[in-house]
Design a protein around this motif. Structure first.
Motif, PDB file in Angstrom:
ATOM      1  N   SER A 155       0.823  -1.208   0.000  1.00 47.74           N
ATOM      2  CA  SER A 155       0.000   0.000   0.000  1.00 47.74           C
ATOM      3  C   SER A 155       0.857   1.257   0.000  1.00 47.74           C
ATOM      4  O   SER A 155       0.518   2.257  -0.646  1.00 47.74           O
ATOM      5  CB  SER A 155      -0.934   0.002   1.212  1.00 47.74           C
ATOM      6  OG  SER A 155      -1.870  -1.060   1.138  1.00 47.74           O
ATOM      7  N   ALA A 211       0.981   4.165  -2.778  1.00 48.14           N
ATOM      8  CA  ALA A 211       0.870   5.596  -2.461  1.00 48.14           C
ATOM      9  C   ALA A 211       1.996   6.392  -3.115  1.00 48.14           C
ATOM     10  O   ALA A 211       1.794   7.528  -3.562  1.00 48.14           O
ATOM     11  CB  ALA A 211       0.880   5.801  -0.947  1.00 48.14           C
ATOM     12  N   GLU A 242      -4.514  12.324  -2.607  1.00 50.31           N
ATOM     13  CA  GLU A 242      -4.862  10.913  -2.468  1.00 50.31           C
ATOM     14  C   GLU A 242      -3.706  10.121  -1.863  1.00 50.31           C
ATOM     15  O   GLU A 242      -3.926   9.207  -1.048  1.00 50.31           O
ATOM     16  CB  GLU A 242      -5.244  10.333  -3.828  1.00 50.31           C
ATOM     17  CG  GLU A 242      -5.561   8.844  -3.824  1.00 50.31           C
ATOM     18  CD  GLU A 242      -6.731   8.447  -2.946  1.00 50.31           C
ATOM     19  OE1 GLU A 242      -6.882   7.236  -2.667  1.00 50.31           O
ATOM     20  OE2 GLU A 242      -7.504   9.338  -2.521  1.00 50.31           O
ATOM     21  N   ALA A 243      -2.486  10.459  -2.236  1.00 57.17           N
ATOM     22  CA  ALA A 243      -1.326   9.763  -1.670  1.00 57.17           C
ATOM     23  C   ALA A 243      -1.269   9.968  -0.160  1.00 57.17           C
ATOM     24  O   ALA A 243      -1.029   9.020   0.601  1.00 57.17           O
ATOM     25  CB  ALA A 243      -0.040  10.283  -2.319  1.00 57.17           C
ATOM     26  N   ARG A 282      -3.972   7.923   1.567  1.00 59.09           N
ATOM     27  CA  ARG A 282      -3.641   6.497   1.623  1.00 59.09           C
ATOM     28  C   ARG A 282      -2.712   6.194   2.806  1.00 59.09           C
ATOM     29  O   ARG A 282      -2.904   5.209   3.519  1.00 59.09           O
ATOM     30  CB  ARG A 282      -2.963   6.053   0.324  1.00 59.09           C
ATOM     31  CG  ARG A 282      -3.844   6.095  -0.912  1.00 59.09           C
ATOM     32  CD  ARG A 282      -4.882   4.994  -0.928  1.00 59.09           C
ATOM     33  NE  ARG A 282      -5.624   5.000  -2.174  1.00 59.09           N
ATOM     34  CZ  ARG A 282      -5.372   4.209  -3.209  1.00 59.09           C
ATOM     35  NH1 ARG A 282      -4.369   3.340  -3.141  1.00 59.09           N
ATOM     36  NH2 ARG A 282      -6.105   4.266  -4.290  1.00 59.09           N
ATOM     37  N   ILE A 283      -1.696   7.034   2.998  1.00 58.25           N
ATOM     38  CA  ILE A 283      -0.757   6.804   4.094  1.00 58.25           C
ATOM     39  C   ILE A 283      -1.451   6.951   5.440  1.00 58.25           C
ATOM     40  O   ILE A 283      -1.240   6.144   6.360  1.00 58.25           O
ATOM     41  CB  ILE A 283       0.444   7.769   4.004  1.00 58.25           C
ATOM     42  CG1 ILE A 283       1.262   7.488   2.742  1.00 58.25           C
ATOM     43  CG2 ILE A 283       1.328   7.636   5.254  1.00 58.25           C
ATOM     44  CD1 ILE A 283       1.851   6.100   2.674  1.00 58.25           C
TER      45      ILE A 283
END
Length: 205
Positions: free
Chosen positions: A40, A44, A55-56, A59-60
């Protein structure tokens, strides 16, 4: 009063995200790194490089789930916390839609994280480019010095860093150098992302 509380929360969150891990072993506020979380984080990174910092970052944050870092007890997870913090830091540098009163907090913390990563790998040109990209928004002179040295040796690692160099050269009235840096930015960026990355003007800071 509500606005002041909001700023205090933003500052606390940003400071927490920027805090480097204090030791290599697991801590109480760490999430166990699994093969899924490793994959994941890599995803990212792809999203960040593809031009979607918001969005990156999301995600994190989703992967960490409120933890400060990863428990890197498996060999495949080594360095995952650093990778995650780099993604968040660069996302904050590249996001232009944060409200202005929050911007300085996020940028200062991004510089702190990227400085830590660069100091940890002093011969890594890519980490220097990341740091210079952030410094371009907080310390133009230092950023330009780093980027000019990287450009001299043809090791500027990202189109974002070349775009930053183009803007810094433009500020100094160096039209030839500006155009050269912008041309390199366009060569490195994906065609569909050139307009959003390789530009001389930026959004709100």
């Amino acid at each position: 009063m509500a606005r002041q509380r909001s700023l205090m929360v933003i500052a606390a969150v940003a400071a927490l995200l920027a805090l480097p891990p204090s030791r290599g072993d697991a801590c109480e506020n760490a999430v166990l790194a699994t093969d899924k979380s490793v994959a994941s984080v890599k995803e990212a990174e792809v999203i960040l490089n593809g031009g979607d910092p918001k969005e990156a970052r999301r995600r994190i944050q989703e992967i960490l789930g409120g933890a400060d870092e990863f428990d890197e007890r498996t060999p495949s997870a080594k360095g995952l916390t650093k990778r995650a913090k780099r993604i968040i830091a660069l996302a904050d540098v590249r996001l232009d839609d944060l409200r202005s009163e929050h911007r300085k907090v996020f940028l200062d913390n991004a510089v702190s994280v990227l400085s830590w990563l660069a100091a940890d790998s002093p011969s890594d040109a890519a980490k220097k480019a990341d740091l210079a990209e952030a410094l371009a928004k907080t310390n133009a002179g230092k950023a330009k010095k780093i980027l000019e040295d990287l450009a001299k040796h043809d090791v500027v690692a990202t189109p974002y860093a070349y775009a930053a160099l183009a803007r810094l050269r433009a500020s100094d009235g160096d039209e030839k150098g500006r155009d050269e840096a912008m041309a390199r930015c366009k060569q490195m960026a994906k065609p569909e992302k050139v307009r959003s990355i390789c530009k001389l003007t930026q959004g709100a800071r």
